[in-house]
Write an enzyme that holds these catalytic residues in place. Structure first.
Site, PDB file in Angstrom:
ATOM      1  N   SER A 207     -29.196  80.936  56.448  1.00 46.57           N
ATOM      2  CA  SER A 207     -28.087  80.025  56.704  1.00 46.57           C
ATOM      3  C   SER A 207     -27.386  80.416  58.004  1.00 46.57           C
ATOM      4  CB  SER A 207     -27.134  80.016  55.504  1.00 46.57           C
ATOM      5  OG  SER A 207     -26.225  78.936  55.571  1.00 46.57           O
ATOM      6  N   GLU A 340     -31.626  71.738  49.669  1.00 50.22           N
ATOM      7  CA  GLU A 340     -30.566  72.523  50.312  1.00 50.22           C
ATOM      8  C   GLU A 340     -29.158  72.037  49.946  1.00 50.22           C
ATOM      9  OE1 GLU A 340     -30.907  75.171  52.199  1.00 50.22           O
ATOM     10  OE2 GLU A 340     -32.850  75.115  53.208  1.00 50.22           O
ATOM     11  N   HIS A 446     -29.688  75.557  48.220  1.00 52.84           N
ATOM     12  CA  HIS A 446     -29.372  76.506  49.290  1.00 52.84           C
ATOM     13  C   HIS A 446     -29.119  77.884  48.692  1.00 52.84           C
ATOM     14  CE1 HIS A 446     -28.175  77.257  53.422  1.00 52.84           C
ATOM     15  NE2 HIS A 446     -27.019  77.763  53.051  1.00 52.84           N
TER      16      HIS A 446
END
Length: 516
Positions: A207, A340, A446
Site C-alpha cells: 500500500s 482491494e 486490501h
C-alpha cells in the site's frame, strides 16, 4: 558479526553494539520454516535521532549512538498516530507509540556463519501514510527470513502531519520519505554486519509502503542503492499531492491548532516551528483527525496529507518515473489483491445506499484522469459495462470493483507493461484468497496478503480479512512468501517447490500469477 556459541547475537553497527535474540517465535513458526536455519532478531534499532524537540518537523538526523551493548530483544515504539481506519478489517492494535525513539527498524537474519552475504529485503508498512509500524507482530520477519534465506528489515517512518505536513519554507518537506531514505542508507551502511549483502537490497512494501518503495527505487538520490522492488497493492491511482493543495491543507491544519495569524507569514518560519514544537503531540494528532473528518467523503480513500509532488524524493509520481525508465535495470515484482476496495467501502453505510448517479459522481470526481478521456463519459460507460457483467450487483459493489481498478490494479498493469516494453519485464500477481467462513463481504480485501507473506497468522486473532486459517493457509504462505522471497534472493520468483511464474508480457495473454 560475532559468533556466540550456536547463535551469533552481538553485532557492531556504526553507532554501537547491539545484542539480538534467537527466533522465530510464536505459534505456527515451525510450519512455515521447517528445516530452515534458525533466525536471530534485532529489534528497535535506531536509524536516526529521535524527532523530538528541535528535530520535530525537521529532516532526520544521524543518531548520536550509545555506549555498551544495546539490548535489541524488543521492538521500539511506533510513530505517534491515531487508530487505523482499517481496524475493522485487520483487527485493532493497542497503542504503543512514542515520539521519542520512534525512528527505529528491525532486522531478522538467518544464523549463518560469520562473513555471510545474504540478499536483503527492506520492507515498508502500509497504513495510508497515517498509521502503522514496522515493529508490529503483523510484520515479524523471522519466518520469511528463514523460509527464503534472506535478511528481512522493517522500518518505521513519520506519519500523518508529523511526516507530511507541507511547510517547505520551514524545512518540512516529505519528511516521511526522508525517513525512508535514511532507513535505506542505514541498511546499506550496516547490513553487512548482520550477514546481509549491501549490493543486493530489495526495497518492498504494501500500500503506502509500496508507493514509497517505488519512489526510493526511482529517486535520483536513492535509486543506486536499490537492486529490486516488491510492490504490493500500491495506490497507483493516487497522484502525488499538488503543492498548492498541500499548502492549503497545511493552512487548514494550522488553523485547527490555532496557530495562524500569530506566527505564519514570510520570514517567520522559525517562530512557526517553535510554536509547533512546543505543542503536545496529542494535539497534533487530534487536529489531524479533525482535518480527516472534515475532508472525508464517501468513496474517497486519500488521506489529508501524503507525499507532495516536487518535494523531497518525488520530482514526479513514482509510477511516472518508472514509465520513463528511471528503474533502470532494477527488477520488479508487483501485484494486487482481488477485492482491494472492500476494505474502504464495505462497512460505509453511506456507500451502501448509493445509487447509480452517486457512483458516477464519485467516479468522475475521484478518478477524473481515468474517466474523462476523448470527450466521452468514460465513467458511465465503465459503470454500465460492469453492470452488464454483474446484473445483480448493487451500485456500491460496482463502485468497489471500479475503484479497485482505477486505484490499484490498472496502475500495476501499466507499470508492468512499461517494464516489459523497456526490456526488463516485471512479475505480476493477484492474490485471491478471502477469509474462510466469511460472508463474502470482504473477499480478498486490501491487506489480505500480509499474513501470507510473513506467515504471521497468530498475530491476527479474530481478523475479519483472515478468518480461520487452516492447513491450506500454511501451504499458501509457503507458496506466496516463498515466491516473493525467491525474487528477493535471485531476481526471479521461481525455485524448488514453487509454481512456474513467467514474467509479464504485452502480448494477447499477459502472464499473471494467481495465489489462493
Amino acid at each position: 558479526m560475532a559468533a556466540v556459541g550456536e547463535w551469533w547475537r552481538t553485532v557492531e553497527t556504526e553507532r554501537g553494539l547491539v545484542c539480538g535474540v534467537p527466533g522465530p517465535a510464536g505459534d505456527g513458526a515451525e510450519t512455515a520454516t521447517a528445516g530452515a536455519p534458525p533466525v536471530v532478531a534485532f529489534r528497535g534499532l535506531p536509524y536516526a535521532a529521535s524527532p523530538v524537540g528541535g528535530l520535530r518537523f525537521a529532516p532526520p538526523r544521524p543518531h548520536e549512538g550509545w555506549s555498551g551493548v544495546k539490548d535489541a530483544a524488543r521492538p521500539g515504539p511506533a510513530v505517534p498516530q491515531s487508530p487505523s481506519r482499517l481496524e475493522r478489517v485487520m483487527g485493532p492494535r493497542t497503542p504503543d507509540w512514542n515520539e521519542d525513539g520512534c525512528l527505529n527498524l528491525n532486522v531478522w537474519s538467518p544464523a549463518e556463519e560469520p562473513g555471510a552475504a545474504l540478499p536483503v529485503l527492506l520492507w515498508l508498512h502500509g497504513g495510508g501514510f497515517s498509521s502503522g509500524s514496522g515493529g508490529w507482530d503483523w510484520y515479524d520477519g523471522a519466518r520469511l527470513a528463514a523460509l527464503a534465506g534472506i535478511v528481512v528489515v522493517t522500518a518505521n517512518y513519520r506519519l500523518g502531519a508529523l511526516g507530511y505536513l507541507h511547510l517547505p519554507e520551514a524545512g518540512a518537506d516529505n519528511l516521511g520519505l526522508r525517513d525512508q531514505a535514511a532507513a535505506l542508507r542505514w541498511v546499506h551502511a550496516n547490513i553487512a554486519a548482520f550477514g546481509g549483502d549491501p549490493a543486493r537490497i530489495t526495497v518492498g512494501g504494501q500500500s503506502a509502503g509500496a508507493y514509497a518503495a517505488l519512489a526510493l527505487a526511482v529517486a535520483p538520490r536513492t535509486r543506486g542503492l536499490v537492486r529490486r522492488v516488491v510492490a504490493q497493492s500500491g495506490p497507483w491511482g493516487l497522484p502525488p499531492q499538488d503543492p498548492a493543495d498541500a499548502a492549503e491543507t497545511a493552512a487548514d491544519f494550522l488553523g485547527l491548532l490555532g496557530v495562524p495569524g500569530k506566527v505564519t507569514g514570510p520570514g517567520r518560519e522559525d517562530e512557526l516551528l517553535a510554536e509547533l514544537r512546543g505543542l503536545p503531540v496529542e494535539r497534533l494528532l487530534d487536529a489531524y483527525d479533525r482535518l480527516a473528518a472534515d475532508r472525508a467523503l464517501p468513496g474517497r480513500v486519500a488521506p489529508p496529507m501524503y507525499p507532495v509532488r516536487g518535494g523531497y524524493g518525488l520530482p514526479v509520481a513514482p509510477q511516472e518515473a518508472a514509465a520513463g525508465g528511471a528503474l533502470g535495470s532494477a527488477r520488479l515484482l508487483i501485484g494486487t489483491v482481488r477485492d482491494e476496495m472492500t476494505a474502504f467501502l464495505a462497512f460505509d453505510e453511506r456507500v451502501r445506499a448509493f445509487t447509480r448517479d452517486d457512483v458516477l459522481r464519485v467516479m468522475r470526481e475521484a478518478a477524473a484522469g481515468e474517466f474523462r478521456t476523448g470527450g466521452t463519459d468514460e465513467a458511465a460507460r465503465t459503470y454500465d459495462d460492469l453492470a452488464r457483467l454483474r446484473p445483480d450487483a448493487p451500485p456500491a459493489a460496482l463502485l468497489t470493483e471500479a475503484a479497485t481498478g482505477w486505484m490499484f490494479r490498472d496502475g500495476a498493469t501499466r507499470i508492468a507493461e512499461h517494464r516489459a516494453a523497456q526490456g526488463t519485464p516485471a512479475y505480476v500477481y493477484r492474490f485471491d484468497r478471502g477469509p474462510d467462513g466469511g460472508d463474502g463481504t470482504l473477499g480478498a480485501t486490501h491487506c489480505a496478503d500480509l499474513p501470507f507473506l510473513f506467515g504471521t497468522f497468530d498475530a491476527y486473532p479474530d481478523s475479519p480479512m483472515l478468518g480461520r486459517p487452516g492447513p491450506e493457509a500454511d501451504r499458501l504462505a509457503r507458496a506466496f512468501g516463498g515466491a516473493l522471497g525467491a525474487f528477493v534472493a535471485t531476481g526471479s520468483p521461481n525455485g524448488p517447490g514453487l509454481a512456474e511464474w513467467r514474467p509479464y508480457s504485452c502480448g494477447p495473454a499477459p502472464e499473471v500469477m494467481y495465489f489462493g
